[in-house]
Design a protein around this motif. Sequence first.
Motif, PDB file in Angstrom:
ATOM      1  N   LYS A 131     -98.931  -0.264  20.458  1.00  0.00           N
ATOM      2  CA  LYS A 131     -97.692  -1.034  20.466  1.00  0.00           C
ATOM      3  C   LYS A 131     -96.669  -0.323  19.604  1.00  0.00           C
ATOM      4  N   LYS A 132     -95.482  -0.113  20.152  1.00  0.00           N
ATOM      5  CA  LYS A 132     -94.408   0.544  19.409  1.00  0.00           C
ATOM      6  C   LYS A 132     -93.701  -0.474  18.529  1.00  0.00           C
ATOM      7  N   SER A 133     -93.321  -0.063  17.331  1.00  0.00           N
ATOM      8  CA  SER A 133     -92.588  -0.954  16.435  1.00  0.00           C
ATOM      9  C   SER A 133     -91.217  -1.268  17.009  1.00  0.00           C
ATOM     10  N   THR A 134     -90.661  -2.402  16.597  1.00  0.00           N
ATOM     11  CA  THR A 134     -89.314  -2.756  17.009  1.00  0.00           C
ATOM     12  C   THR A 134     -88.337  -1.717  16.480  1.00  0.00           C
ATOM     13  N   PRO A 135     -87.455  -1.188  17.339  1.00  0.00           N
ATOM     14  CA  PRO A 135     -86.495  -0.173  16.857  1.00  0.00           C
ATOM     15  C   PRO A 135     -85.648  -0.711  15.705  1.00  0.00           C
ATOM     16  N   GLN A 136     -85.344   0.158  14.761  1.00  0.00           N
ATOM     17  CA  GLN A 136     -84.489  -0.241  13.649  1.00  0.00           C
ATOM     18  C   GLN A 136     -83.083  -0.559  14.162  1.00  0.00           C
ATOM     19  N   ASP A 137     -82.473  -1.569  13.568  1.00  0.00           N
ATOM     20  CA  ASP A 137     -81.110  -1.940  13.931  1.00  0.00           C
ATOM     21  C   ASP A 137     -80.138  -0.987  13.236  1.00  0.00           C
ATOM     22  N   MET A 138     -79.618  -0.032  13.983  1.00  0.00           N
ATOM     23  CA  MET A 138     -78.742   0.985  13.403  1.00  0.00           C
ATOM     24  C   MET A 138     -77.401   0.415  12.940  1.00  0.00           C
ATOM     25  N   ARG A 139     -77.130  -0.851  13.281  1.00  0.00           N
ATOM     26  CA  ARG A 139     -75.857  -1.460  12.868  1.00  0.00           C
ATOM     27  C   ARG A 139     -75.904  -1.924  11.412  1.00  0.00           C
ATOM     28  N   ILE A 140     -77.097  -2.018  10.834  1.00  0.00           N
ATOM     29  CA  ILE A 140     -77.209  -2.469   9.447  1.00  0.00           C
ATOM     30  C   ILE A 140     -76.793  -1.330   8.525  1.00  0.00           C
ATOM     31  N   GLU A 141     -75.766  -1.560   7.732  1.00  0.00           N
ATOM     32  CA  GLU A 141     -75.261  -0.536   6.825  1.00  0.00           C
ATOM     33  C   GLU A 141     -75.086  -1.114   5.431  1.00  0.00           C
ATOM     34  N   GLY A 142     -75.155  -0.286   4.439  1.00  0.00           N
ATOM     35  CA  GLY A 142     -74.959  -0.711   3.061  1.00  0.00           C
ATOM     36  C   GLY A 142     -76.279  -1.061   2.396  1.00  0.00           C
ATOM     37  N   LYS A 143     -76.381  -0.748   1.124  1.00  0.00           N
ATOM     38  CA  LYS A 143     -77.638  -0.948   0.401  1.00  0.00           C
ATOM     39  C   LYS A 143     -78.038  -2.423   0.336  1.00  0.00           C
ATOM     40  N   GLU A 144     -77.091  -3.314   0.040  1.00  0.00           N
ATOM     41  CA  GLU A 144     -77.438  -4.733  -0.040  1.00  0.00           C
ATOM     42  C   GLU A 144     -77.904  -5.259   1.301  1.00  0.00           C
ATOM     43  N   GLN A 145     -77.243  -4.865   2.369  1.00  0.00           N
ATOM     44  CA  GLN A 145     -77.620  -5.334   3.702  1.00  0.00           C
ATOM     45  C   GLN A 145     -79.019  -4.837   4.089  1.00  0.00           C
ATOM     46  N   LEU A 146     -79.329  -3.593   3.751  1.00  0.00           N
ATOM     47  CA  LEU A 146     -80.652  -3.045   4.061  1.00  0.00           C
ATOM     48  C   LEU A 146     -81.728  -3.725   3.219  1.00  0.00           C
ATOM     49  N   PHE A 147     -81.427  -3.979   1.958  1.00  0.00           N
ATOM     50  CA  PHE A 147     -82.352  -4.689   1.073  1.00  0.00           C
ATOM     51  C   PHE A 147     -82.723  -6.051   1.662  1.00  0.00           C
ATOM     52  N   ALA A 148     -81.713  -6.827   2.050  1.00  0.00           N
ATOM     53  CA  ALA A 148     -81.963  -8.156   2.616  1.00  0.00           C
ATOM     54  C   ALA A 148     -82.664  -8.061   3.965  1.00  0.00           C
TER      55      ALA A 148
END
Length: 310
Positions: A131-148
């Motif tokens: 099973k392939k992992s869900t692709p990362q959402d490339m729209r998520i930007e910024g350290k706080e957004q990635l942390f959350a």
Amino acid sequence: MSEITFSIIIPSFNYAHYLSRAISSIHQQTNGNYEILIVDDGSTDNTSPISQQLASQHPNLHYYYQENKGPAAARNLGVVKSIGQYIIFLDADDELLYETLHEYQRMIDTHPKKHVFIGEHVTQTTTGVLKKSTPQDMRIEGKEQLFAAYLFGNVSISAGAIAIHHSVFNRIKFPEELRSTEDIPFYAQLLALFDTVFIAKPLAKIHKHDDSLRHNYYHADNVGMALVNSIFEPLMLQPELQKYKQRYYVKRCLSLSGLAFRAGQYRQSRKWYLTAVKTDKRALLKVSRLKRFIVSFLKNDVLIKSSAKK
């Protein structure tokens, strides 16, 4: 600066029977600029002789032993002993996919000032289902957004599918007080503090087992809420990130409730569920958790027996 680009660190505890497969997946890489470090976390199986035999066959493979201290300590020791510019952690039972190191190198050359490179992965069950992992959402930007996004399940990170610049470890390390889930605080703080590049390609194969620590309630209960405190260590995180602590606390309670339920610890399951609800009434909106809470009253607790060292 070291001429070695990649240090691939393999922490191992009683996984001797998987080591050859992991090592083979590294030696098949088209990029040969790497070293391998096996860190034996006090294994009682054949990890030592097998590792030393592999080291005698491959001059770029090094074996280190420590008394059993847990995977965080094993990873940290591997970093101390490593000389590569980038660190890749590979669990002893997993594999790198073909040309993973080539892909990392390509992205490093493209983004030389970035510290973290995260790819996708595939999982394989004991029955061989991939099973392939869900692709990362490339729209998520910024350290706080990635942390959350990482804490609440919108960014996936797996050992083998992440390369980290060696300098990062001057600032953060794996929390050795946690004997499981130790990767969660590390990765959360990593995303909060350093620039990240996502790679839209699977880089590692993760083998799922029934005895996975992440899904073992005995170990999860021992860690308890220390996981939350480790993630939100005030000295590590920007103050504005503390606003996510309560929400993650509730998530952790619900997770422990589910693990306790699957382990037959129904009273503990109810305790964690009620703690979540008392902390935030919105937990009641999670219908599946509420149904599980009700069903738990119809179940009888079972006795947990474990001789695990970790």
